[in-house]
Design an enzyme around this catalytic site. Sequence first.
Site, PDB file in Angstrom:
ATOM      1  N   ASP A  57      44.345  33.873  42.613  1.00  0.00           N
ATOM      2  CA  ASP A  57      43.247  32.980  42.221  1.00  0.00           C
ATOM      3  C   ASP A  57      43.462  32.361  40.843  1.00  0.00           C
ATOM      4  OD1 ASP A  57      42.091  33.830  44.540  1.00  0.00           O
ATOM      5  OD2 ASP A  57      40.289  34.673  43.608  1.00  0.00           O
ATOM      6  N   HIS A  84      45.477  37.509  40.290  1.00  0.00           N
ATOM      7  CA  HIS A  84      45.128  36.302  39.541  1.00  0.00           C
ATOM      8  C   HIS A  84      46.365  35.630  38.965  1.00  0.00           C
ATOM      9  CE1 HIS A  84      41.182  38.094  39.985  1.00  0.00           C
ATOM     10  NE2 HIS A  84      40.723  36.866  39.837  1.00  0.00           N
TER      11      HIS A  84
HETATM   12 ZN   LIG Z   1      38.489  32.654  40.217  1.00  0.00          ZN
END
Ligand SMILES: [Zn+2]
Length: 210
Positions: free
Chosen positions: A33, A173
Site C-alpha cells: 500500500d 507498505h
Molecule cells: Zn494506505
Amino acid sequence: MWGAKTPRIIQKTFPNITWKKNEKNKNIYLTFDDGPCSYSTDWILNVLSKKNIQSTFFCIGENAKANPKIIDSIIQSGHIIGNHTYSHTNGALTSTQNYIQDIKKCEDVIPYTNLFRPPFGKIYPWQIKTIKQQYEIIMWDIMSCDFNPSISNKKLRNNVIKNVEKGSIIVFHDNKLAIGNLKKNLVEILEALSDSGYEFKLFRGNAKEV
Ligand SMILES: [Zn+2]
C-alpha cells in the site's frame, strides 16, 4: 485497527468486501500500500523479481502522479495496481461525495484497475455500496504492521508467518516509513511462506487488462 489478524467477526460483519480469498490450495495474495515511492518501490520490485513473485500495489493517486516512471516499472514487472484514493483519504472522516471524488481523482492517474482498497481500512456500508458498482474492495486478513518503527523483527515476521492461511491477503507498505523494516524482513518472510508451501497469486478476476 485490530492488530495483525483481522477477526472473523469483522470479516462476517462486512461480507461484501474481500478479506481473504476462498482457496482450497495454499494460494496467498501479497499487497503493498501507499506507493509509488522513490525510497522503496524499486527495492521491493527487485526482491519480488528475484523471487518471481507478483503482487498488487494499492497506489495513492498523488504519489502515482509524482512518480509516473515508477508506476510504469510496477506494471512492466507484471504486477497489478489498485486504487487507494488520490490523497489517502480516511472514509470515516469524509463525506461520501468527497470520498468518491477522491477515488475518481485517483482514477484520472491510474484508470486501468477495478481493485480498490480504502486507506486505513476505514469505510462505511453506504460508501461500500457506491464503490462496489465499479470496484472489488480488497481488505486484508493479515496486517504485517511494517509501518511501526519500533516493531521487532520477530514480531513483524510472526505477524505474517503465524497468521497466514489458505487465501490470505497480506498487507505491506511501499513507503518511507516501512522500507527499513522491509529491508530487514521481507526476504525472510517470503522465503518462510514459500518453504511452508504457499504460492503467491494475483487478483485476476476483476482487474482490467492494461
Ligand atoms: Zn494506505
